[in-house]
Scaffold this motif. Structure first.
Motif, short mmCIF file in Angstrom:
data_model
loop_
_atom_site.label_atom_id
_atom_site.label_comp_id
_atom_site.label_asym_id
_atom_site.label_seq_id
_atom_site.Cartn_x
_atom_site.Cartn_y
_atom_site.Cartn_z
N ARG A 36 -73.69 18.52 8.68
CA ARG A 36 -74.05 17.55 7.65
C ARG A 36 -73.34 16.23 7.88
O ARG A 36 -73.91 15.17 7.72
CB ARG A 36 -73.64 18.15 6.30
CG ARG A 36 -74.60 17.88 5.20
CD ARG A 36 -74.12 18.61 3.98
NE ARG A 36 -72.71 18.33 3.72
CZ ARG A 36 -71.94 19.10 2.99
NH1 ARG A 36 -72.40 20.21 2.46
NH2 ARG A 36 -70.69 18.77 2.76
N ASP A 37 -72.08 16.31 8.29
CA ASP A 37 -71.27 15.10 8.40
C ASP A 37 -70.81 14.82 9.82
O ASP A 37 -70.43 13.70 10.12
CB ASP A 37 -70.00 15.23 7.55
CG ASP A 37 -70.29 15.76 6.18
OD1 ASP A 37 -71.00 15.08 5.44
OD2 ASP A 37 -69.83 16.87 5.86
N ALA A 38 -70.82 15.84 10.64
CA ALA A 38 -70.22 15.70 11.97
C ALA A 38 -71.14 16.20 13.07
O ALA A 38 -71.98 17.06 12.83
CB ALA A 38 -68.90 16.48 12.01
N ASP A 39 -70.97 15.62 14.26
CA ASP A 39 -71.64 16.13 15.45
C ASP A 39 -70.58 16.82 16.30
O ASP A 39 -69.44 16.36 16.38
CB ASP A 39 -72.27 14.98 16.25
CG ASP A 39 -73.42 14.33 15.48
OD1 ASP A 39 -74.18 15.07 14.83
OD2 ASP A 39 -73.53 13.09 15.52
N VAL A 40 -70.99 17.92 16.91
CA VAL A 40 -70.07 18.69 17.74
C VAL A 40 -70.62 18.75 19.15
O VAL A 40 -71.73 19.20 19.38
CB VAL A 40 -69.86 20.11 17.15
CG1 VAL A 40 -68.93 20.93 18.04
CG2 VAL A 40 -69.29 20.03 15.74
N TYR A 41 -69.83 18.23 20.11
CA TYR A 41 -70.24 18.16 21.51
C TYR A 41 -69.37 19.09 22.35
O TYR A 41 -68.16 19.20 22.10
CB TYR A 41 -70.04 16.74 22.06
CG TYR A 41 -70.78 15.67 21.33
CD1 TYR A 41 -72.06 15.28 21.72
CD2 TYR A 41 -70.20 15.03 20.23
CE1 TYR A 41 -72.75 14.27 21.06
CE2 TYR A 41 -70.87 14.02 19.54
CZ TYR A 41 -72.14 13.64 19.96
OH TYR A 41 -72.80 12.65 19.29
N ASP A 86 -64.17 23.68 9.85
CA ASP A 86 -64.58 22.69 8.84
C ASP A 86 -63.56 22.56 7.69
O ASP A 86 -63.85 22.90 6.55
CB ASP A 86 -65.97 23.08 8.31
CG ASP A 86 -66.69 21.90 7.67
OD1 ASP A 86 -66.08 20.83 7.54
OD2 ASP A 86 -67.86 22.06 7.28
N TRP A 87 -62.40 22.01 8.02
CA TRP A 87 -61.28 21.93 7.06
C TRP A 87 -61.24 20.61 6.31
O TRP A 87 -60.20 20.23 5.77
CB TRP A 87 -59.96 22.19 7.81
CG TRP A 87 -59.84 23.62 8.24
CD1 TRP A 87 -60.46 24.21 9.30
CD2 TRP A 87 -59.11 24.66 7.57
NE1 TRP A 87 -60.15 25.55 9.34
CE2 TRP A 87 -59.31 25.85 8.30
CE3 TRP A 87 -58.28 24.68 6.43
CZ2 TRP A 87 -58.73 27.06 7.92
CZ3 TRP A 87 -57.70 25.89 6.07
CH2 TRP A 87 -57.94 27.05 6.81
N VAL A 128 -64.35 21.34 22.50
CA VAL A 128 -65.44 20.57 21.87
C VAL A 128 -64.86 19.30 21.26
O VAL A 128 -63.68 19.23 20.93
CB VAL A 128 -66.18 21.37 20.76
CG1 VAL A 128 -66.89 22.59 21.33
CG2 VAL A 128 -65.25 21.76 19.62
N LEU A 129 -65.75 18.32 21.11
CA LEU A 129 -65.42 17.11 20.35
C LEU A 129 -66.19 17.18 19.04
O LEU A 129 -67.41 17.35 19.04
CB LEU A 129 -65.84 15.86 21.13
CG LEU A 129 -65.89 14.55 20.32
CD1 LEU A 129 -64.51 14.14 19.85
CD2 LEU A 129 -66.53 13.43 21.15
N ARG A 130 -65.47 17.12 17.92
CA ARG A 130 -66.12 17.08 16.62
C ARG A 130 -65.92 15.68 16.06
O ARG A 130 -64.80 15.25 15.83
CB ARG A 130 -65.51 18.12 15.70
CG ARG A 130 -66.17 18.20 14.33
CD ARG A 130 -65.54 19.35 13.53
NE ARG A 130 -66.14 19.54 12.22
CZ ARG A 130 -65.88 18.83 11.16
NH1 ARG A 130 -65.02 17.82 11.25
NH2 ARG A 130 -66.45 19.08 10.00
N ARG A 131 -67.02 14.96 15.84
CA ARG A 131 -66.94 13.55 15.48
C ARG A 131 -67.69 13.28 14.17
O ARG A 131 -68.88 13.59 14.06
CB ARG A 131 -67.55 12.71 16.60
CG ARG A 131 -67.74 11.24 16.26
CD ARG A 131 -68.15 10.44 17.48
NE ARG A 131 -67.01 10.25 18.36
CZ ARG A 131 -67.11 9.81 19.63
NH1 ARG A 131 -68.30 9.54 20.14
NH2 ARG A 131 -66.03 9.65 20.36
#
Ligand SMILES: Nc1ncnc2c1ncn2[C@@H]1O[C@H](COP(=O)(O)OP(=O)(O)OP(=O)(O)O)[C@@H](O)[C@H]1O
Ligand SMILES: [Mg+2]
Length: 220
Positions: free
Chosen positions: A9-14, A130-131, A21-24
């Motif tokens: 919903r709020d972040a993209d995970v690459y 998802d903290w 992974v990069l969570r942005r």
């Protein structure tokens, strides 16, 4: 090249590589507090992805392998009863972690969004992601938030998971030691303030709370 693994919903995970992974956050933000709580609970033996870096809106995390609990429940690889028990156990274990500064003994670390989409079922066991909403407070509020989120699915007309969500909620509340009722109104207020909720979800929040009350009274 990095591959997009998931778009929340709020972040993209690459995927950065096999291990990370990069969570942005798409709209920017500051992950400092989120990274701090993840590192803190990890140091206390709680299952979270390892944090490698935290800067601005970016977290570089240990890459987890496995379905989310929701996926595992949906494809039948995880039984509803086992899932409810696992979620209750994750809440209870989190609430046993000692808080940083000496505070009121009733103050615990809370996740406040601990539901089946924020648990990854890895080979080594369930891991909580998802903290972003994490804070400190009464453990009953965490249980109330989890229960309310599941109840919202259970009462949604025509939702494919509605019946299973009610069974899951029943198991969850039969396993949690903390009675969520004292914090249910506070949980409803928090959900009502969440801009991601649809108008229909907003309109049915009180119905969802009523279901939590009914099931909770049967168990606490
Ligand atoms: N450490 C990780 N390793 C592998 N996949 C991950 C990891 N963290 C997140 N994901 C994937 O990205 C998805 C979204 O992650 P997360 O819940 O942290 O983001 P979000 O945008 O806040 O999601 P939402 O708001 O939809 O709950 C997860 O369901 C999972 O598939
Ligand atoms: Mg999430």
């Amino acid at each position: 090249m990095t591959a997009l693994l998931a778009s929340g919903r709020d972040a993209d995970v690459y995927a950065l590589d096999e291990r990370r992974v990069l969570r942005r956050y798409r709209l920017g933000g500051d992950v400092t507090a989120e990274a701090a709580v993840m590192r803190y609970v990890a140091d206390h033996g709680y299952p979270v992805p390892r944090v490698y870096e935290a800067t601005g809106a970016d977290l570089i995390l240990e890459r987890l392998e496995g379905p989310t609990m929701l996926q595992a429940l949906a494809d039948g690889s995880l039984d509803l009863r086992d899932g409810g028990t696992v979620l209750a156990d994750l809440l209870e274990r989190l609430h046993k972690v000692r808080v940083r500064a000496a505070k009121d003994p009733g103050t615990r670390i809370l996740h406040l969004d601990l539901h089946p989409e924020n648990v990854v079922m890895t080979e080594g066991g369930p891991v909580v992601i998802d903290w972003r909403n994490s804070t400190e407070g009464p453990p009953e509020l965490d249980v109330a938030m989890s229960a309310l989120i599941v109840a919202q699915v259970a009462i949604e007309p025509g939702h494919a998971f509605a019946e299973r969500a009610e069974v899951f909620l029943d198991v969850l509340l039969s396993c949690t030691r903390d009675n969520p009722l004292s914090q249910l109104e506070a949980a409803v207020r928090r959900r009502a303030a969440d801009p991601a909720l649809t108008a229909a979800e907003q309109a049915h929040l009180h119905e969802a709370a009523l279901l939590v009350t009914t099931i909770s009274r049967a168990h606490h």
